[in-house]
Design an enzyme around this catalytic site. Structure first.
Site, short mmCIF file in Angstrom:
data_model
loop_
_atom_site.label_atom_id
_atom_site.label_comp_id
_atom_site.label_asym_id
_atom_site.label_seq_id
_atom_site.Cartn_x
_atom_site.Cartn_y
_atom_site.Cartn_z
N ASN A 17 44.40 55.51 92.89
CA ASN A 17 45.29 54.67 93.69
C ASN A 17 44.83 53.20 93.77
O ASN A 17 45.63 52.29 93.60
CB ASN A 17 45.47 55.26 95.08
CG ASN A 17 44.18 55.38 95.84
OD1 ASN A 17 43.13 55.69 95.29
ND2 ASN A 17 44.23 55.13 97.14
N GLU A 74 34.43 60.81 100.36
CA GLU A 74 35.53 60.16 101.10
C GLU A 74 36.80 60.82 100.61
O GLU A 74 37.23 60.60 99.48
CB GLU A 74 35.52 58.65 100.86
CG GLU A 74 36.39 57.89 101.85
CD GLU A 74 37.81 57.75 101.37
OE1 GLU A 74 38.67 58.56 101.81
OE2 GLU A 74 38.09 56.85 100.58
N CYS A 83 44.30 55.74 101.02
CA CYS A 83 43.69 56.74 101.89
C CYS A 83 43.72 56.31 103.35
O CYS A 83 43.89 57.15 104.23
CB CYS A 83 42.26 57.02 101.43
SG CYS A 83 41.17 55.58 101.41
#
Length: 493
Positions: free
Chosen positions: A156, A253, A288
């Site tokens: 992303n 993460e 995110c």
């Protein structure tokens, strides 16, 4: 249009082909029939070559002082933007292979160097040992680099996320093997090669290819001394299982389902509404730390829905290279289907689902991986669009009657990455923020445009553990080394 853009691997100071010259195609998510170019398809043999090169380079790199390593990081930062023509070329290529609008691609490309200079500023702090004076002992607490670090980034924001772990690893004294995402790998790979060529051979090594073929070989490689992974919860658990076989330390993460709380006294002027919109819909929601649940005090609910709807209605959905486009496609058909399934479930369960934005080219919209910005109003809290991470341009908005109810609902999640509080009262904002289960809380903002990259970033619960960015992000690549002597002995002449 079909391009011939290509990227290779970077191993031991050289741009090299994958074993056997293997490559795979990458297509434009706005125009799936258009092949943007080809990226190198690495093998397990290539993975081993990369780790061996990083291992050979580690002793000399780790022996340099933090100040020396910082100076090289600053040279990298200058090199990344020195050629404006090439920077623009890579930016446009990145838009074509990823889908994000040109402005966002330019931000990611153009600001990568600042991550290196920000990290380099930590060199003096890194050089200072901690000291404990006796009696009974005088103790020095030093830090030692762990060794070769494996850095895995998602599709992303691959370069921004790499910038949250690569300069940190380098300043700490680690050498690295980087695994870029299979999607949108060409321009990022070319950019990583530019970084690597400014450093001694073997310090930065690059792998691209299919995780199904090389992923486990990377995660279990005997020379991997640390793993830093950003991606999905499912893959993160797999990373942790394999790392456990060799007791390799990991930083994970794993995304989130970020809640935002709009309190009764929040300022909802035009600027605030645009910040709310950007917090949720930047990069078509594929971030995110994007806002993914919006809880609003009931007294402000109608006002917020009306204002946010007006901002969403102004958007133009299409090819990210076109100057009027404000939202591009989702990166891949799989993620598009996840989002569409959530929207369909919400409709079938009776939620008020509203899609916004202009579509200048309906034929392109039907062909590409597009979804207009979508609001889901007052949905059942059990719906997937509320409980799970959408990672797309859809936002549920739910009314709450009290501040306490909003906090409880925000914390009612298996994720704990980011959150935000919207209020005109600074003391109230801090009091609420301290009650939220999140690794990072924004006040009157949300997401990348509200984030201080000098601060540590990460989460807990299913959002993972460990931190990127900040000094804590550097410490993740270091191991404390305690050295003790009888009190006063170290001070002898």
């Amino acid at each position: 249009m079909t391009d011939t853009a290509q990227s290779g691997l970077y191993i031991d100071g050289q741009r090299v082909e994958a074993s056997g010259g293997r490559r795979y195609p990458i297509h434009n998510p706005a125009r799936p029939a258009e092949r943007v170019g080809q990226a190198a398809l690495a093998s397990v043999e290539d993975v081993d070559r990369a780790f061996q090169a990083a291992h050979r380079a580690f002793p000399a790199w780790s022996a340099r002082s933090p100040a020396e390593r910082a100076a090289l990081l600053r040279r990298v930062a200058e090199h990344l933007t020195a050629d404006a023509v090439d920077l623009e070329r890579r930016t446009r290529l990145f838009t074509r292979e990823h889908g994000k609008v040109l402005k966002e691609a330019a931000t990611e490309m153009g600001r990568l160097g600042s991550r290196f200079t920000d990290v380099a500023d930590n060199a003096p702090r890194l050089m200072a040992d901690e000291r404990l004076s006796g009696p009974p002992f005088d103790t020095v607490i030093a830090r030692k680099p762990r060794g070769v670090a494996l850095l895995i980034v998602p599709w992303n924001w691959p370069l921004s996320i790499l910038g949250a772990k690569l300069p940190q690893a380098l300043l700490a004294g680690s050498t690295v093997v980087i695994k870029l995402p299979q999607q949108s790998a060409i321009a990022p790979a070319q950019t990583v090669a530019m970084i690597a060529e400014m450093l001694p051979p073997g310090v930065v090594n690059l792998i691209t290819g299919e995780a199904a073929e090389i992923g486990d070989a990377m995660l279990t490689h005997p020379l991997a001394a640390a793993i830093n992974f950003t991606g999905s919860v499912g893959v993160g658990k797999h990373v942790m299982r394999l790392a456990a076989e060799r007791l390799t330390p990991v930083t994970l993460e794993l995304g989130g389902n970020d809640a935002a709380l709009v309190l009764q006294d929040a300022e909802l002027d035009a600027a605030a509404l645009r910040r709310l919109y950007q917090g949720a819909f930047m990069t078509a929601g594929q971030i995110c730390m994007a806002m993914k649940r919006l809880y609003v005090h009931r007294s402000r609910y109608d006002e917020l829905v009306q204002g946010l709807s007006a901002v969403a209605a102004e958007q133009v959905v299409g090819d990210g290279l076109l100057p009027d486009t404000t939202m591009g496609p989702l990166n891949n058909p799989r993620q598009l289907q996840v989002v569409r399934d959530m929207i369909q479930q919400a409709r079938e369960r009776g939620a008020d689902v509203r899609e916004f934005g202009a579509v200048p080219d309906p034929a392109l919209y039907r062909q590409g991986h597009f979804q207009r910005p979508t609001l889901v109003l007052d949905p059942d809290p059990s719906l997937d669009v509320v409980r799970e991470e959408q990672f797309g341009p859809v936002l549920p908005i739910l009314p709450v009657d009290t501040q306490e109810q909003g906090i409880a609902l925000a914390n009612d999640s298996r994720f704990a990455l980011c959150s935000s509080v919207w209020t005109a009262d600074p003391e109230r904002a801090m009091a609420v923020a301290r009650q939220l289960e999140a690794g990072y809380t924004y006040l009157n903002g949300h997401g990348p445009l509200a984030q201080d990259n000098r601060a540590p970033f990460g989460g807990f619960k299913d959002s993972g553990f460990g931190r990127n960015l900040g000094f804590q992000g550097i410490e993740g690549f270091l191991s404390p080394h305690s050295i003790s002597a009888p009190a006063g002995w170290l001070h002898k002449a």
